[in-house]
Design an enzyme around this catalytic site. Structure first.
Site, PDB file in Angstrom:
ATOM      1  CG  ASN A  62      -0.416  -0.187   2.526  1.00  0.00           C
ATOM      2  OD1 ASN A  62       0.630  -0.823   2.677  1.00  0.00           O
ATOM      3  ND2 ASN A  62      -1.062   0.340   3.526  1.00  0.00           N
ATOM      4  CB  CYS A  73      -5.267  -1.286  -1.912  1.00  0.00           C
ATOM      5  SG  CYS A  73      -6.653  -0.520  -1.084  1.00  0.00           S
ATOM      6  CD  GLU A  75      -5.254  -5.938  -1.421  1.00  0.00           C
ATOM      7  OE1 GLU A  75      -4.711  -4.818  -1.296  1.00  0.00           O
ATOM      8  OE2 GLU A  75      -6.017  -6.418  -0.571  1.00  0.00           O
ATOM      9  CB  CYS A 112     -11.024  -2.438  -0.217  1.00  0.00           C
ATOM     10  SG  CYS A 112     -10.261  -1.835  -1.728  1.00  0.00           S
TER      11      CYS A 112
END
Ligand code: THU
Length: 161
Positions: A62, A73, A75, A112
């Site tokens: 992040n 983020c 990911e 998320c």
């Protein structure tokens, strides 16, 4: 009125030791990825590691910004790197982990909604299911096979047709 029910499925392992060596290694890569987390505002470090079909590993972490919405983020940092640099080398598995000194994490951090939508997009693009390993350090690991198990109501691009 019709009541619909959707089931999602995932496998829970009580610790990293129960996983195959290759999955253990990928979780260790997610921990390594966390080192480059830039999270001075939340103090919540997240690491993501992608394992590509070729064996290549991609890290993401992040990246926060003083203008809060400008951050991203872990990911999506990893997945956008993949999309920009290795789109023809399918992602087999993705491991995600997190750490904070503020409190103890006792279960895996779940990605998320925006990250899930991006995972869904790339899973469709590569035409192969994406395995997601959500790893809680010193705790359980959840393994999810395919993003529809994480985001059953994902937005389909067919709707744009
Ligand atoms: N964060 C991630 O990196 N991945 C997620 O799926 C959720 C949250 C980051 C964003 C922010 O830097 C910090 O965690 C606290 O929300």
């Amino acid at each position: 009125m019709i009541n619909h029910e959707i089931k999602v499925a995932f496998d829970e392992y009580t610790s990293l030791k129960e996983l195959h060596k290759t999955d253990q290694d990928l979780c260790a890569e997610a921990v390594k990825a966390m080192r480059n987390s830039h999270s001075p505002y939340s103090k919540f470090r997240v690491g993501a590691a992608l394992k590509l079909q070729s064996g290549k590993i991609i890290h993401g972490s992040n990246q926060e910004n003083v203008a809060y919405p400008s951050g991203l983020c872990a990911e999506r940092v990893a997945l956008f790197h993949w999309g920009a640099n290795h789109p023809d080398d399918p992602v087999e598995s993705m491991a995600v982990t997190a750490h904070t000194d503020e409190f103890k994490l006792v279960k895996p951090v779940t990605s998320c909604g925006s990250c899930l939508q991006v995972m869904a997009e790339y899973e469709k693009k590569q035409g192969k299911p994406l395995r997601v390993l959500l790893y809680c350090i010193d705790g359980p690991v959840w393994i999810i096979n395919g993003i529809e198990n994480l985001l059953p109501f994902l937005f389909f691009e067919e709707r744009l047709a």
